[in-house]
Structure formats: structure tokens, C-alpha cells
Design a protein around this motif. Structure first.
Motif, PDB file in Angstrom:
ATOM      1  N   ALA A 140       1.152  -0.995  -0.185  1.00  0.00           N
ATOM      2  CA  ALA A 140       0.007   0.144  -0.330  1.00  0.00           C
ATOM      3  C   ALA A 140       0.775   1.571   0.300  1.00  0.00           C
ATOM      4  CB  ALA A 140      -1.345   0.158   0.994  1.00  0.00           C
ATOM      5  N   ALA A 141       2.172   1.255   0.453  1.00  0.00           N
ATOM      6  CA  ALA A 141       3.114   2.238   0.672  1.00  0.00           C
ATOM      7  C   ALA A 141       3.455   2.291  -0.350  1.00  0.00           C
ATOM      8  CB  ALA A 141       3.964   2.783   2.353  1.00  0.00           C
ATOM      9  N   CYS A 142       4.091   1.361  -1.015  1.00  0.00           N
ATOM     10  CA  CYS A 142       4.690   1.168  -2.269  1.00  0.00           C
ATOM     11  C   CYS A 142       3.862   2.212  -3.583  1.00  0.00           C
ATOM     12  CB  CYS A 142       5.528   0.327  -1.859  1.00  0.00           C
ATOM     13  SG  CYS A 142       6.092  -0.221  -3.710  1.00  0.00           S
ATOM     14  N   TYR A 143       2.495   1.443  -3.918  1.00  0.00           N
ATOM     15  CA  TYR A 143       1.872   2.170  -4.754  1.00  0.00           C
ATOM     16  C   TYR A 143       1.936   3.272  -4.308  1.00  0.00           C
ATOM     17  CZ  TYR A 143       0.791  -2.580  -5.328  1.00  0.00           C
ATOM     18  OH  TYR A 143       0.879  -3.768  -5.905  1.00  0.00           O
ATOM     19  N   VAL A 148       7.203   3.921 -10.957  1.00  0.00           N
ATOM     20  CA  VAL A 148       6.745   2.434 -11.288  1.00  0.00           C
ATOM     21  C   VAL A 148       8.113   1.784 -12.043  1.00  0.00           C
ATOM     22  CG1 VAL A 148       5.768   1.449 -13.376  1.00  0.00           C
ATOM     23  CG2 VAL A 148       4.804   3.571 -12.537  1.00  0.00           C
ATOM     24  N   GLU A 149       9.057   2.425 -11.771  1.00  0.00           N
ATOM     25  CA  GLU A 149      10.174   1.270 -12.123  1.00  0.00           C
ATOM     26  C   GLU A 149      10.508   0.334 -11.726  1.00  0.00           C
ATOM     27  OE1 GLU A 149      15.098   2.571 -14.637  1.00  0.00           O
ATOM     28  OE2 GLU A 149      13.453   3.056 -15.060  1.00  0.00           O
ATOM     29  N   ALA A 150      11.174   1.333 -10.039  1.00  0.00           N
ATOM     30  CA  ALA A 150      11.842   1.048  -9.005  1.00  0.00           C
ATOM     31  C   ALA A 150      10.162  -0.398  -8.540  1.00  0.00           C
ATOM     32  CB  ALA A 150      11.200   2.323  -7.835  1.00  0.00           C
ATOM     33  N   ARG A 151       9.290   0.320  -8.486  1.00  0.00           N
ATOM     34  CA  ARG A 151       8.393  -1.256  -7.859  1.00  0.00           C
ATOM     35  C   ARG A 151       8.267  -2.252  -9.322  1.00  0.00           C
ATOM     36  NH1 ARG A 151       2.857   2.522  -8.914  1.00  0.00           N
ATOM     37  NH2 ARG A 151       2.079   0.959  -8.829  1.00  0.00           N
ATOM     38  N   LEU A 157      12.446  -9.127  -8.322  1.00  0.00           N
ATOM     39  CA  LEU A 157      13.226  -9.753  -7.444  1.00  0.00           C
ATOM     40  C   LEU A 157      12.076 -10.473  -6.185  1.00  0.00           C
ATOM     41  CD1 LEU A 157      15.326  -6.685  -5.832  1.00  0.00           C
ATOM     42  CD2 LEU A 157      15.577  -8.877  -7.431  1.00  0.00           C
ATOM     43  N   GLN A 158      11.558 -10.280  -5.747  1.00  0.00           N
ATOM     44  CA  GLN A 158      10.330 -11.114  -5.477  1.00  0.00           C
ATOM     45  C   GLN A 158       9.528 -11.884  -5.920  1.00  0.00           C
ATOM     46  OE1 GLN A 158       7.232  -7.699  -3.836  1.00  0.00           O
ATOM     47  NE2 GLN A 158       7.361  -9.298  -2.485  1.00  0.00           N
ATOM     48  N   CYS A 159       9.382 -12.067  -7.112  1.00  0.00           N
ATOM     49  CA  CYS A 159       9.620 -13.608  -8.340  1.00  0.00           C
ATOM     50  C   CYS A 159      10.826 -14.497  -7.947  1.00  0.00           C
ATOM     51  CB  CYS A 159       8.605 -12.320  -9.368  1.00  0.00           C
ATOM     52  SG  CYS A 159       7.925 -13.770 -10.508  1.00  0.00           S
ATOM     53  N   GLN A 160      11.326 -13.746  -8.017  1.00  0.00           N
ATOM     54  CA  GLN A 160      12.929 -15.353  -8.902  1.00  0.00           C
ATOM     55  C   GLN A 160      12.411 -15.082  -6.850  1.00  0.00           C
ATOM     56  OE1 GLN A 160      16.472 -13.018  -8.755  1.00  0.00           O
ATOM     57  NE2 GLN A 160      17.033 -14.133 -10.528  1.00  0.00           N
ATOM     58  N   ASP A 161      12.199 -14.732  -6.180  1.00  0.00           N
ATOM     59  CA  ASP A 161      12.319 -15.042  -4.884  1.00  0.00           C
ATOM     60  C   ASP A 161      11.837 -16.077  -5.021  1.00  0.00           C
ATOM     61  OD1 ASP A 161      14.466 -13.577  -4.045  1.00  0.00           O
ATOM     62  OD2 ASP A 161      13.869 -12.087  -2.918  1.00  0.00           O
ATOM     63  N   VAL A 162      10.397 -16.283  -5.418  1.00  0.00           N
ATOM     64  CA  VAL A 162       9.241 -17.033  -4.932  1.00  0.00           C
ATOM     65  C   VAL A 162       9.446 -18.377  -5.530  1.00  0.00           C
ATOM     66  CG1 VAL A 162       6.722 -17.395  -5.049  1.00  0.00           C
ATOM     67  CG2 VAL A 162       7.749 -15.704  -3.719  1.00  0.00           C
ATOM     68  N   GLU A 212      21.462  -8.171  -9.055  1.00  0.00           N
ATOM     69  CA  GLU A 212      22.366  -7.259  -8.514  1.00  0.00           C
ATOM     70  C   GLU A 212      21.912  -5.554  -8.634  1.00  0.00           C
ATOM     71  OE1 GLU A 212      26.506  -6.532  -9.153  1.00  0.00           O
ATOM     72  OE2 GLU A 212      27.206  -6.364  -7.028  1.00  0.00           O
ATOM     73  N   GLY A 213      22.047  -5.430 -10.537  1.00  0.00           N
ATOM     74  CA  GLY A 213      21.267  -4.437 -11.037  1.00  0.00           C
ATOM     75  C   GLY A 213      20.285  -4.334 -10.476  1.00  0.00           C
ATOM     76  N   LEU A 214      19.504  -5.122 -10.217  1.00  0.00           N
ATOM     77  CA  LEU A 214      17.449  -4.471  -9.904  1.00  0.00           C
ATOM     78  C   LEU A 214      17.745  -4.435  -8.846  1.00  0.00           C
ATOM     79  CD1 LEU A 214      15.792  -7.854 -11.462  1.00  0.00           C
ATOM     80  CD2 LEU A 214      15.613  -5.601 -12.025  1.00  0.00           C
ATOM     81  N   GLU A 215      18.604  -5.147  -7.958  1.00  0.00           N
ATOM     82  CA  GLU A 215      18.607  -4.292  -6.061  1.00  0.00           C
ATOM     83  C   GLU A 215      19.318  -3.075  -6.435  1.00  0.00           C
ATOM     84  OE1 GLU A 215      20.909  -7.115  -4.143  1.00  0.00           O
ATOM     85  OE2 GLU A 215      19.786  -8.809  -3.926  1.00  0.00           O
ATOM     86  N   SER A 216      19.953  -3.299  -7.221  1.00  0.00           N
ATOM     87  CA  SER A 216      20.516  -1.336  -6.951  1.00  0.00           C
ATOM     88  C   SER A 216      19.409  -0.261  -7.572  1.00  0.00           C
ATOM     89  CB  SER A 216      20.789  -1.080  -7.098  1.00  0.00           C
ATOM     90  OG  SER A 216      22.633  -1.879  -7.061  1.00  0.00           O
ATOM     91  N   SER A 217      18.276  -0.788  -8.325  1.00  0.00           N
ATOM     92  CA  SER A 217      17.038  -0.394  -8.460  1.00  0.00           C
ATOM     93  C   SER A 217      16.066  -0.678  -8.208  1.00  0.00           C
ATOM     94  CB  SER A 217      16.948  -0.109  -9.952  1.00  0.00           C
ATOM     95  OG  SER A 217      18.375  -0.300 -11.222  1.00  0.00           O
ATOM     96  N   ALA A 218      15.704  -1.161  -7.082  1.00  0.00           N
ATOM     97  CA  ALA A 218      14.450  -1.728  -6.522  1.00  0.00           C
ATOM     98  C   ALA A 218      13.877  -0.292  -5.431  1.00  0.00           C
ATOM     99  CB  ALA A 218      14.171  -3.022  -6.081  1.00  0.00           C
ATOM    100  N   CYS A 219      13.010  -0.417  -4.896  1.00  0.00           N
ATOM    101  CA  CYS A 219      13.022   0.223  -4.089  1.00  0.00           C
ATOM    102  C   CYS A 219      12.401   0.356  -2.308  1.00  0.00           C
ATOM    103  CB  CYS A 219      10.817   0.783  -3.901  1.00  0.00           C
ATOM    104  SG  CYS A 219       9.770  -0.526  -3.690  1.00  0.00           S
ATOM    105  N   GLU A 220      13.054   0.900  -1.642  1.00  0.00           N
ATOM    106  CA  GLU A 220      13.345   0.233  -0.015  1.00  0.00           C
ATOM    107  C   GLU A 220      12.359  -0.664  -0.106  1.00  0.00           C
ATOM    108  OE1 GLU A 220      11.169   3.242   3.280  1.00  0.00           O
ATOM    109  OE2 GLU A 220      11.323   4.270   1.613  1.00  0.00           O
ATOM    110  N   CYS A 221      10.817  -1.151  -0.611  1.00  0.00           N
ATOM    111  CA  CYS A 221      10.492  -2.113  -0.087  1.00  0.00           C
ATOM    112  C   CYS A 221      10.562  -3.707  -0.356  1.00  0.00           C
ATOM    113  CB  CYS A 221       9.197  -2.020  -0.932  1.00  0.00           C
ATOM    114  SG  CYS A 221       8.064  -0.308  -0.222  1.00  0.00           S
ATOM    115  N   TYR A 222      11.155  -3.584  -1.251  1.00  0.00           N
ATOM    116  CA  TYR A 222      11.695  -5.273  -1.529  1.00  0.00           C
ATOM    117  C   TYR A 222      12.770  -5.331  -0.063  1.00  0.00           C
ATOM    118  CZ  TYR A 222      14.707  -9.028  -2.482  1.00  0.00           C
ATOM    119  OH  TYR A 222      15.641 -10.376  -2.573  1.00  0.00           O
ATOM    120  N   GLU A 223      13.865  -4.559   0.024  1.00  0.00           N
ATOM    121  CA  GLU A 223      14.214  -4.514   1.267  1.00  0.00           C
ATOM    122  C   GLU A 223      13.580  -5.354   2.536  1.00  0.00           C
ATOM    123  OE1 GLU A 223      18.688  -3.417   3.586  1.00  0.00           O
ATOM    124  OE2 GLU A 223      17.352  -2.169   1.731  1.00  0.00           O
ATOM    125  N   ALA A 224      12.725  -4.533   2.728  1.00  0.00           N
ATOM    126  CA  ALA A 224      12.081  -4.301   4.196  1.00  0.00           C
ATOM    127  C   ALA A 224      11.119  -6.008   3.844  1.00  0.00           C
ATOM    128  CB  ALA A 224      10.422  -3.008   3.607  1.00  0.00           C
TER     129      ALA A 224
END
Length: 249
Positions: A140-143, A148-151, A157-162, A212-224
Motif C-alpha cells: 500500500a505504501a509502495c503504490y 513505477v520502475e522501482a516498484r 526480485l520478489q518473484c525470483q525469490d518465490v 544486483e542491478g535490480l536490487e540497486s534500482s528497486a525501492c526500499e520495499c523489497y529489502e523491507a
């Protein structure tokens, strides 16, 4: 006694004691997760719970316009339909298969009975539901505040983890619906990520080239979201350490 269901296929099943696995043996049925299939719908009864083995399931909020907004994803680390363990009679949203795979299916009544008799299953279920609430809040906070690119990077990344796969079989149209943005916005972002050498996109398929590139470009929500799952017991991700994935040299 040898249990015929490989525990490593699902984190929840893998974490149960042998006595609980033996009790589950007769009521688990292996089923296919067909892309686009709804395992339950908003406001409807949840008749079965699913322990995914492969693939990915999205939890969606459906709007009157027909738009679908994703509020969480579930893979082989969790349970689809676990809400009924906390007295949830009706589904709060819709569970839709986004990436095909397979799962162990259990009838609602048997799952509720097992929760009454297994402290370990009850603990794992409650913890996972807490994680799903956290995902929904973070989404909700992310949206609301992130580009859009960071989201998109966060979602990939989440999809790859899953799925534990570099290849995501999903169209830009489906992705734009889940993210609540116009398709051309997703198309533009995917094109920019491809130009940067982070992904390769072809019709209906996105291949992750540089995690690694995706992690650098992703929003903080992935890490959280990742860190929250990493603090669960056992950790949510099959490989909690992101270094387990291949990185660019």
C-alpha cells in the motif's frame, strides 16, 4: 515411518514434526496450479488450503472497474487460504495463480482440525499470516509513494525469490493490472531495464539478467519485505541469503 511427501517441497510442511506429517498424509492431494485460475474469490468461502510446491500465487484486491491490485505473493514458503485458521469465514480478496506450478491441497475442515491439534502448525500459520499482512501494508505504501520502475524492480526480485527462477512467464498486460498502472508505463519501464542490461523481455516472458542491478534500482520495499521474511523461523526464503543467487561479476 517414511512419509511419501518430500518435506522440502514446502517450507511449512518441511518444518512440521514427523507425527504431524503422518497425520496429514491421508488428506493432502497434489494438484496443478494453472495460470490464471482463482483458488478462491473475494467474499467466497475458502474450501481448501494450498501448500505451494512450485509456481506463484498472487493475492488480489478487485475493483468494480475490473482492475486487479496485487497485495501479496505466495510461493513454496507459505500457505494459500491460511486465513481460515484465524476464523476467517470469507475470503478478503482473491487468490490467483500467476505462475503455474503445483501444490498440496487440503480440505478446509481437516486444516482447521489440524490447527487445533498441532501447536507447530498453528504457530507457523499465524506467523505466515502476519507476514502477509506486512506485505499488504508495505505494498500500500509502495503504490502511494514509489515510482513505477522501482516498484517493477521490487516485484521482479520478489518473484525470483518465490519461484527461484530467472524466467518469469507473465505478460506486461497482467503485470500492469497487478501494479495498478497503465500498460504503456510498464512497457516503458521494462524497455529501460532491458537497455540497462538488467532484464531481457520477449512477448510473455521476462528474464532477469542482473539481480544486483535490480536490487540497486528497486525501492526500499523489497529489502523491507525480504528482511521481515528472513526473521521468521525458519526463514521465509528457501535461500535467505541473497548471495545464493548468481550475481554479475
Amino acid at each position: 515411518m517414511e512419509f511419501p511427501i518430500p518435506p522440502a517441497e514446502n517450507r511449512i510442511l518441511r518444518s512440521l514434526p514427523a507425527s504431524d506429517l503422518a497425520a496429514l498424509q491421508s488428506c493432502l492431494k497434489r494438484v496443478a496450479l494453472v495460470q490464471g485460475a482463482a483458488l478462491y474469490e473475494t467474499g467466497g468461502a475458502i474450501e481448501h488450503v494450498h501448500f505451494p510446491i512450485t509456481g506463484m500465487v498472487s493475492l488480489l484486491t478487485l475493483m468494480k472497474s475490473g482492475q486487479e491490485i496485487e497485495t501479496g505473493i505466495i510461493g513454496k514458503s507459505g500457505i494459500v487460504g491460511a486465513l481460515i485458521g484465524n476464523g476467517g469465514a470469507l475470503a478478503l480478496g482473491q487468490a490467483t495463480v500467476q505462475v503455474e506450478g503445483s501444490a498440496w491441497q487440503m480440505p478446509r475442515a481437516k486444516f482447521q482440525s489440524m490447527l487445533d491439534n498441532s501447536a507447530r502448525l498453528r504457530s507457523l500459520t499465524n506467523e505466515f499470516e502476519g507476514y502477509m499482512y506486512f506485505q499488504a501494508q508495505q505494498c500500500a505504501a509502495c503504490y502511494a509513494v514509489h515510482a513505477v520502475e522501482a516498484r517493477l524492480c521490487r516485484w521482479l526480485l520478489q518473484c525470483q525469490d518465490v519461484t527461484q527462477s530467472d524466467v518469469i512467464p507473465l505478460t506486461q498486460e497482467n503485470l500492469s493490472q497487478m501494479m495498478g498502472v497503465q500498460r504503456n508505463a510498464v512497457s516503458l519501464c521494462a524497455h529501460q531495464l532491458q537497455l540497462a542490461g538488467l532484464v531481457q523481455y520477449s512477448r510473455g516472458t521476462i528474464r532477469i539478467v542482473s539481480r544486483e542491478g535490480l536490487e540497486s534500482s528497486a525501492c526500499e520495499c523489497y529489502e523491507a519485505i525480504r528482511d521481515y521474511g528472513g526473521r521468521m523461523a525458519p526463514p521465509l526464503l528457501h535461500e535467505a541469503n541473497p548471495l545464493a543467487y548468481k550475481r554479475e561479476a
